[in-house]
Design a protein around this motif. Structure first.
Motif, short mmCIF file in Angstrom:
data_model
loop_
_atom_site.label_atom_id
_atom_site.label_comp_id
_atom_site.label_asym_id
_atom_site.label_seq_id
_atom_site.Cartn_x
_atom_site.Cartn_y
_atom_site.Cartn_z
N SER A 131 0.81 -1.21 0.00
CA SER A 131 0.00 0.00 0.00
C SER A 131 0.85 1.27 0.00
N ASN A 132 2.13 1.18 0.38
CA ASN A 132 2.99 2.36 0.43
C ASN A 132 3.70 2.62 -0.90
N VAL A 133 3.64 1.70 -1.84
CA VAL A 133 4.34 1.85 -3.11
C VAL A 133 3.35 2.37 -4.15
N PRO A 134 3.65 3.52 -4.79
CA PRO A 134 2.73 4.05 -5.80
C PRO A 134 2.71 3.16 -7.04
N VAL A 135 1.54 3.04 -7.64
CA VAL A 135 1.35 2.21 -8.83
C VAL A 135 1.10 3.13 -10.01
N CYS A 136 1.65 2.78 -11.15
CA CYS A 136 1.48 3.55 -12.38
C CYS A 136 -0.01 3.68 -12.72
N ARG A 137 -0.45 4.90 -13.06
CA ARG A 137 -1.85 5.10 -13.42
C ARG A 137 -2.15 4.59 -14.83
N GLY A 138 -1.13 4.52 -15.66
CA GLY A 138 -1.33 4.07 -17.04
C GLY A 138 -1.63 2.58 -17.16
N PHE A 171 0.27 -3.50 -14.01
CA PHE A 171 0.50 -4.60 -14.94
C PHE A 171 1.25 -4.03 -16.14
N PRO A 172 2.57 -3.79 -16.03
CA PRO A 172 3.31 -3.03 -17.03
C PRO A 172 3.61 -3.77 -18.33
N VAL A 173 3.56 -5.09 -18.34
CA VAL A 173 3.88 -5.84 -19.55
C VAL A 173 2.74 -6.82 -19.81
N VAL A 174 2.20 -6.79 -21.03
CA VAL A 174 1.13 -7.72 -21.39
C VAL A 174 1.50 -8.40 -22.70
N SER A 175 0.92 -9.56 -22.93
CA SER A 175 1.11 -10.29 -24.18
C SER A 175 -0.22 -10.35 -24.91
N ALA A 216 3.99 4.70 -20.10
CA ALA A 216 4.05 5.66 -19.00
C ALA A 216 5.15 5.33 -18.00
N CYS A 217 5.36 4.04 -17.71
CA CYS A 217 6.35 3.65 -16.70
C CYS A 217 7.51 2.85 -17.27
N ASN A 218 7.51 2.61 -18.58
CA ASN A 218 8.56 1.84 -19.25
C ASN A 218 8.73 0.44 -18.69
N THR A 266 8.06 -0.74 -15.56
CA THR A 266 8.40 -0.93 -14.15
C THR A 266 7.17 -1.14 -13.27
N GLY A 267 6.02 -0.59 -13.67
CA GLY A 267 4.82 -0.71 -12.87
C GLY A 267 4.67 0.39 -11.84
N HIS A 268 5.68 1.26 -11.75
CA HIS A 268 5.67 2.36 -10.79
C HIS A 268 5.89 3.66 -11.54
N PRO A 269 5.25 4.76 -11.09
CA PRO A 269 5.43 6.03 -11.79
C PRO A 269 6.87 6.54 -11.67
N THR A 270 7.29 7.26 -12.69
CA THR A 270 8.63 7.85 -12.69
C THR A 270 8.59 9.10 -11.81
#
Length: 59
Positions: free
Chosen positions: A6-13, A17-21, A42-44, A46-50
């Motif tokens: 809960s303390n780690v920000p997640v990418c809004r884009g 789930f940063p990689v999908v097939s 958006a996050c390249n 990583t799943g986390h915002p830059t």
């Protein structure tokens, strides 16, 4: 599904789930499906915002 801290920000884009097939519908000779691997722009992947400081190019 992965569990997020809960303390780690997640990418809004991508919502964490940063990689999908994506299947193309075609198949290889061995019968497996042809997949396209897509990475969140958006996050390249990583799943986390830059951090905002990393986005700045001027000093």
């Amino acid at each position: 599904m992965p569990q997020h801290d809960s303390n780690v920000p997640v990418c809004r884009g991508c919502g964490g789930f940063p990689v999908v097939s994506i299947t193309t519908g075609a198949r290889h000779r061995d019968g497996s499906r042809v997949l396209l691997r897509v990475v969140c722009r958006a996050c390249n992947g990583t799943g986390h915002p830059t951090p905002a400081a990393a986005l700045s190019t001027r000093r």
